[in-house]
Design a protein around this motif. Structure first.
Motif, PDB file in Angstrom:
ATOM      1  N   ALA A 241      16.555 -41.806  68.258  1.00 13.21           N
ATOM      2  CA  ALA A 241      16.442 -41.892  66.796  1.00 13.21           C
ATOM      3  C   ALA A 241      17.831 -41.991  66.177  1.00 13.21           C
ATOM      4  O   ALA A 241      18.727 -41.228  66.514  1.00 13.21           O
ATOM      5  CB  ALA A 241      15.709 -40.675  66.253  1.00 13.21           C
ATOM      6  N   ARG A 242      18.011 -42.936  65.267  1.00 14.74           N
ATOM      7  CA  ARG A 242      19.351 -43.203  64.730  1.00 14.74           C
ATOM      8  C   ARG A 242      19.845 -42.096  63.817  1.00 14.74           C
ATOM      9  O   ARG A 242      21.048 -41.929  63.622  1.00 14.74           O
ATOM     10  CB  ARG A 242      19.360 -44.529  63.972  1.00 14.74           C
ATOM     11  CG  ARG A 242      18.377 -44.605  62.819  1.00 14.74           C
ATOM     12  CD  ARG A 242      18.434 -45.959  62.132  1.00 14.74           C
ATOM     13  NE  ARG A 242      17.456 -46.066  61.051  1.00 14.74           N
ATOM     14  CZ  ARG A 242      17.409 -47.091  60.203  1.00 14.74           C
ATOM     15  NH1 ARG A 242      18.283 -48.069  60.330  1.00 14.74           N
ATOM     16  NH2 ARG A 242      16.496 -47.133  59.252  1.00 14.74           N
TER      17      ARG A 242
ATOM     18  N   GLY B 216      10.252 -41.094  59.032  1.00 13.34           N
ATOM     19  CA  GLY B 216      10.876 -41.413  57.750  1.00 13.34           C
ATOM     20  C   GLY B 216      12.301 -40.911  57.721  1.00 13.34           C
ATOM     21  O   GLY B 216      12.593 -39.797  58.171  1.00 13.34           O
ATOM     22  N   ASP B 217      13.211 -41.734  57.192  1.00 20.93           N
ATOM     23  CA  ASP B 217      14.621 -41.365  57.154  1.00 20.93           C
ATOM     24  C   ASP B 217      14.937 -40.337  56.074  1.00 20.93           C
ATOM     25  O   ASP B 217      15.975 -39.682  56.119  1.00 20.93           O
ATOM     26  CB  ASP B 217      15.487 -42.607  56.923  1.00 20.93           C
ATOM     27  CG  ASP B 217      15.539 -43.510  58.152  1.00 20.93           C
ATOM     28  OD1 ASP B 217      15.259 -43.015  59.267  1.00 20.93           O
ATOM     29  OD2 ASP B 217      15.845 -44.705  57.997  1.00 20.93           O
TER      30      ASP B 217
ATOM     31  N   GLU C  66      24.630 -35.272  69.327  1.00 20.02           N
ATOM     32  CA  GLU C  66      23.618 -35.466  70.370  1.00 20.02           C
ATOM     33  C   GLU C  66      23.427 -36.950  70.679  1.00 20.02           C
ATOM     34  O   GLU C  66      23.245 -37.338  71.831  1.00 20.02           O
ATOM     35  CB  GLU C  66      22.299 -34.841  69.905  1.00 20.02           C
ATOM     36  CG  GLU C  66      21.224 -34.736  70.973  1.00 20.02           C
ATOM     37  CD  GLU C  66      21.558 -33.734  72.065  1.00 20.02           C
ATOM     38  OE1 GLU C  66      20.836 -33.731  73.086  1.00 20.02           O
ATOM     39  OE2 GLU C  66      22.517 -32.963  71.912  1.00 20.02           O
ATOM     40  N   PHE C  67      23.488 -37.776  69.645  1.00 26.57           N
ATOM     41  CA  PHE C  67      23.372 -39.226  69.827  1.00 26.57           C
ATOM     42  C   PHE C  67      24.496 -39.729  70.744  1.00 26.57           C
ATOM     43  O   PHE C  67      24.268 -40.510  71.671  1.00 26.57           O
ATOM     44  CB  PHE C  67      23.454 -39.922  68.466  1.00 26.57           C
ATOM     45  CG  PHE C  67      23.181 -41.399  68.497  1.00 26.57           C
ATOM     46  CD1 PHE C  67      21.950 -41.901  68.132  1.00 26.57           C
ATOM     47  CD2 PHE C  67      24.167 -42.300  68.903  1.00 26.57           C
ATOM     48  CE1 PHE C  67      21.690 -43.269  68.154  1.00 26.57           C
ATOM     49  CE2 PHE C  67      23.917 -43.663  68.936  1.00 26.57           C
ATOM     50  CZ  PHE C  67      22.681 -44.152  68.555  1.00 26.57           C
ATOM     51  N   THR C  68      25.705 -39.265  70.479  1.00 28.10           N
ATOM     52  CA  THR C  68      26.854 -39.682  71.290  1.00 28.10           C
ATOM     53  C   THR C  68      26.701 -39.209  72.733  1.00 28.10           C
ATOM     54  O   THR C  68      26.976 -39.955  73.686  1.00 28.10           O
ATOM     55  CB  THR C  68      28.151 -39.127  70.690  1.00 28.10           C
ATOM     56  OG1 THR C  68      28.277 -39.599  69.343  1.00 28.10           O
ATOM     57  CG2 THR C  68      29.360 -39.563  71.492  1.00 28.10           C
TER      58      THR C  68
ATOM     59  N   ALA D 111       6.805 -40.792  70.174  1.00 24.24           N
ATOM     60  CA  ALA D 111       8.036 -40.074  69.829  1.00 24.24           C
ATOM     61  C   ALA D 111       8.045 -38.737  70.544  1.00 24.24           C
ATOM     62  O   ALA D 111       7.036 -38.027  70.572  1.00 24.24           O
ATOM     63  CB  ALA D 111       8.142 -39.871  68.326  1.00 24.24           C
ATOM     64  N   LEU D 112       9.184 -38.399  71.122  1.00 21.21           N
ATOM     65  CA  LEU D 112       9.342 -37.144  71.844  1.00 21.21           C
ATOM     66  C   LEU D 112      10.465 -36.338  71.192  1.00 21.21           C
ATOM     67  O   LEU D 112      11.619 -36.784  71.162  1.00 21.21           O
ATOM     68  CB  LEU D 112       9.676 -37.397  73.308  1.00 21.21           C
ATOM     69  CG  LEU D 112      10.074 -36.167  74.134  1.00 21.21           C
ATOM     70  CD1 LEU D 112       8.839 -35.326  74.430  1.00 21.21           C
ATOM     71  CD2 LEU D 112      10.748 -36.575  75.429  1.00 21.21           C
ATOM     72  N   ALA D 113      10.130 -35.182  70.629  1.00 16.10           N
ATOM     73  CA  ALA D 113      11.140 -34.282  70.069  1.00 16.10           C
ATOM     74  C   ALA D 113      11.437 -33.211  71.106  1.00 16.10           C
ATOM     75  O   ALA D 113      10.529 -32.528  71.581  1.00 16.10           O
ATOM     76  CB  ALA D 113      10.640 -33.656  68.774  1.00 16.10           C
TER      77      ALA D 113
END
Length: 325
Positions: A17-18, A77-78, A152-154, A226-228
């Motif tokens: 997720a962005r 939703g963003d 976390e994205f990085t 989607a996996l959280a």
């Protein structure tokens, strides 16, 4: 045990997720708020929020009487506005099925039944409850959550580049394994086996910084699964500036406007500001206008861009009156 079945197309459609999504993170926080486990780490956080939650939030407890939310609340939703709009746009049959899911053994409260019928007052009740919960639970820590998400994205991007998607997936959920195209992990508190078949829809990975138990899965046939997964340091996020000076200021300005002021450590466009605090452009613009009228923001136009910045008065308020004079 949970088992997620991948096709070759699914491996090519795994993505991160962005940015954090307010509604799923809010629901994860509310589930932690109502759960008795993790008392050592979450006890003080839970006590503080339970004392501060406004009465408008109470209807949300009716939707999750046993800690399990109906599927029509599983949206992304963003921004908060986008998430709330997606919930309201749920098909009536999905709403009905969700209500029957959580109230299979008891009658649902009248306002819950009225949701299925499209009653405007019932949906306004849910809307108010969602927004009141966000203001109390997430708004004070939203900029921090965005920073944690970027970290976390990085980390995920580097792991994929170095180790590949398979090793990255199993690293997200300790104790899990990937073999023959099936990602599986044991869950001690989860009886039986849940099978999730992606079928070419792909998988969206979304870190959550409040939920501390097993992965949370949104699996709808018409969109990617989607996996959280639990991420972060294991502690509930806390505002950067915790303490007495914030509480009176939040009471005067409102938590969203206080969060907006905090987010302006550098001048930002309205769009950038909206993304940082998790609201729509229109909401950010309205709050900025109110703060500008109060002498707490200035606006500078450069070509087509409009940048918002804090005034010295706002800096003084945020530091509790300790700024250099």
């Amino acid at each position: 045990m949970i088992r997620i079945h991948f096709t070759s197309d699914d491996f090519a459609r795994v993505r991160f997720a962005r940015r954090p999504s307010p509604v799923p993170e809010l629901h994860a926080a509310l589930m932690m708020l109502g759960a008795p486990h993790e008392e050592l780490l979450f006890g003080r956080w839970r006590s503080r929020l339970l004392r501060s939650l406004p009465g408008a939030v109470e209807p949300l407890a009716d939707l999750v009487p046993d800690g399990s939310a109906p599927a029509f609340l599983d949206v992304a939703g963003d921004t908060l506005d986008e998430g709330v709009a997606l919930i309201r746009a749920a098909h009536p049959e999905l709403v009905r099925a969700g209500i029957e899911q959580v109230y299979a053994r008891r009658p649902a409260p009248p306002w819950i039944r009225a949701l299925h019928g499209g009653d405007a007052d019932a949906w306004r009740t849910l809307d108010r409850a969602q927004r009141a919960a966000y203001e109390t639970v997430l708004a004070p820590v939203w900029p921090l959550l965005q920073d944690l998400h970027r970290t976390e994205f990085t980390r995920h991007a580097l792991a994929v580049a170095e180790l590949g998607i398979g090793a990255t997936l199993t690293d997200l959920v300790p104790g899990s394994r990937l073999r023959d195209g099936v990602w599986e992990w044991p869950l001690p508190d989860f009886p039986g086996v849940r099978e999730v078949r992606l079928g070419g829809r792909g998988l969206i990975l979304r870190p959550t910084f409040h939920w501390r138990r097993g992965p949370l899965i949104q699996d709808h046939p018409d969109r990617p699964t989607a996996l959280a997964y639990p991420a972060g340091r294991g502690l509930p996020p806390a505002p950067d500036r915790a303490g007495p000076p914030d509480e009176p200021l939040a009471g005067v300005l409102g938590r969203t406007r206080l969060t907006l002021l905090r987010a302006l450590d550098d001048a930002r466009t309205t769009t950038g500001l909206a993304r940082r605090i998790g609201v729509s452009n229109a909401t950010a613009s309205a709050h900025a206008s109110a703060l500008r009228a109060a002498g707490l923001l200035t606006t500078t136009r450069t070509g087509r861009s409009v940048h918002q910045a804090r005034t010295p008065l706002a800096d003084l308020l945020l530091t509790g009156g300790t700024a250099d004079r």
